[in-house]
Design an enzyme around this catalytic site. Structure first.
Site, PDB file in Angstrom:
ATOM      1  N   ASP A   1       2.433  -1.795  -4.526  1.00  0.00           N
ATOM      2  CA  ASP A   1       1.032  -1.355  -4.564  1.00  0.00           C
ATOM      3  C   ASP A   1       0.380  -2.033  -5.762  1.00  0.00           C
ATOM      4  OD1 ASP A   1      -1.396   0.090  -4.183  1.00  0.00           O
ATOM      5  OD2 ASP A   1      -0.262   1.751  -3.319  1.00  0.00           O
TER       6      ASP A   1
ATOM      7  N   LYS B   1     -10.209  -4.677  11.392  1.00  0.00           N
ATOM      8  CA  LYS B   1      -9.046  -4.253  12.184  1.00  0.00           C
ATOM      9  C   LYS B   1      -8.965  -5.034  13.496  1.00  0.00           C
ATOM     10  CE  LYS B   1      -7.147  -1.035   9.612  1.00  0.00           C
ATOM     11  NZ  LYS B   1      -5.812  -1.263   8.988  1.00  0.00           N
TER      12      LYS B   1
ATOM     13  N   GLY C   1       0.819  -1.221   0.000  1.00  0.00           N
ATOM     14  CA  GLY C   1       0.000   0.000   0.000  1.00  0.00           C
ATOM     15  C   GLY C   1       0.844   1.259   0.000  1.00  0.00           C
TER      16      GLY C   1
ATOM     17  N   TYR D   1     -14.802  -2.088   8.369  1.00  0.00           N
ATOM     18  CA  TYR D   1     -13.417  -1.658   8.543  1.00  0.00           C
ATOM     19  C   TYR D   1     -12.945  -1.962   9.965  1.00  0.00           C
ATOM     20  CZ  TYR D   1      -9.490   1.688   8.812  1.00  0.00           C
ATOM     21  OH  TYR D   1      -8.263   2.290   8.999  1.00  0.00           O
TER      22      TYR D   1
ATOM     23  N   GLY E   1      -0.617   4.813  -0.704  1.00  0.00           N
ATOM     24  CA  GLY E   1      -1.709   5.317   0.101  1.00  0.00           C
ATOM     25  C   GLY E   1      -1.312   6.467   1.008  1.00  0.00           C
ATOM     26  N   GLN E   2      -2.236   6.838   1.892  1.00  0.00           N
ATOM     27  CA  GLN E   2      -2.038   8.010   2.738  1.00  0.00           C
ATOM     28  C   GLN E   2      -0.789   7.893   3.599  1.00  0.00           C
ATOM     29  OE1 GLN E   2      -4.834   8.501   5.951  1.00  0.00           O
ATOM     30  NE2 GLN E   2      -4.494  10.704   6.093  1.00  0.00           N
TER      31      GLN E   2
END
Length: 317
Positions: A34, A145, A8, A141, A11-12
């Protein structure tokens, strides 16, 4: 960590963590991955490979060929986006993490998993939320998690895998645009403060959520992964946070630098309901005691830096 594979990476978190790791370990020792080719600095600064995190065989091959000793597994679908397509979010956030855990186990790599305040739920104590407490999240989500927090603990207990993780609060950054999270209003508000002089919040007045400025988050990842394992009692899912505020308080902080800034509201029922299921503030004492967590930025320090950096980025006066 000496040689690190990051999922990832676009991503952010990944888009900022990868260059941060370059500065510490050298670009040649960080393999960014990614599902699509990167743009900007990630495309030029270090090695990159395409990887769908659900493809455990491909992940294991990359780990072996790169001789990685650590996997930082950042790939995932965020909270609000996850509610739009729960099956896809579960596939990426759970099946992808299981595949990456197995690849790390096969190659005996240290494994980092980013959890979230979304792993808590309405029955969790809301103020000064303990490190160990009831969770019961209500979004796909958050359920993913919480499940993967426990699975990482299991892989450590069952297989001796060096798993470590953080429960991130909302992360605020000027580098990467928001990616569909409930806490994203705290990023949007700075952009609109500069470009419009006002902001319409999709989160209601009086809704508190934990937040952290990205530089503190990046430091926390490395600090945890380099910590003495003998001192880690919890290992996975450490509560971390730097501040807790509602929209009115972040607006007041912005007015210290832009006095005319105006805040309005148009509450989004979905994201508001998600926010109301999360804690107001976290107890981060376990992270402080076990590996020295110590964020540098408070709200006003973050606001000052965000506005300065965004003015440069947006070429605004």
């Amino acid at each position: 960590m000496k040689r690190i594979l990051v999922t990832g990476a676009g991503g952010q978190i990944g888009s900022e963590l990868v260059p941060y790791l370059w500065g510490i370990y050298g670009a040649s020792n960080v393999l960014a991955t990614d599902v699509k080719a990167p743009e900007g600095p990630l495309a030029e600064g270090g090695p990159f490979d395409l990887l769908d995190v659900r493809d455990g065989k491909r992940a294991s091959e990359l780990i072996r060929s790169f001789k990685a000793d650590s996997v930082l597994h950042l790939a995932g679908i965020l909270s609000a986006k996850g509610e739009e397509n729960p099956n896809f979010a579960w596939d990426i956030n759970v099946n992808g993490t299981v595949a990456m855990l197995e690849a790390a186990r096969e190659n005996q790599c240290a494994f980092f998993f980013p959890s979230s305040i979304a792993a808590f739920g309405p029955s969790t104590p809301r103020v000064n939320t303990p490190q160990d407490t009831i969770q019961r999240p209500t979004t796909v989500y958050g359920i993913a998690k919480a499940s993967m927090e426990m699975l990482c603990d299991y892989y450590h207990a069952k297989f001796g895998l060096d798993t470590r993780g953080l429960r991130f609060p909302g992360l605020i950054s000027y580098v990467t645009p928001p990616g569909g999270g409930t806490t994203d209003y705290a990023v949007h508000i700075y952009y609109d403060a500069i470009t419009k002089g006002s902001y319409t919040s999709f989160i209601a007045k009086g809704t508190y959520m934990d937040m952290m400025y990205m530089p503190d988050a990046l430091q926390a990842v490395v600090q945890l992964m380099e910590a003495d394992p003998s001192k880690l009692k919890h290992r996975n899912a450490f509560n971390i946070s730097a501040m807790s505020f509602d929209p009115e308080e972040i607006a007041e902080s912005i007015r210290k630098f832009i006095p005319s800034f105006r805040l309005d509201y148009q509450v989004d029922p979905l994201r508001q309901s998600i926010a109301e299921s999360w804690p107001d503030s976290l107890d981060c004492s376990a992270a402080r005691e076990e590996w020295g967590f110590n964020p540098k930025y408070g709200l006003d320090e973050m606001t000052k830096d965000m506005l300065e950096k965004l003015r440069e980025k947006l070429n605004a006066r």
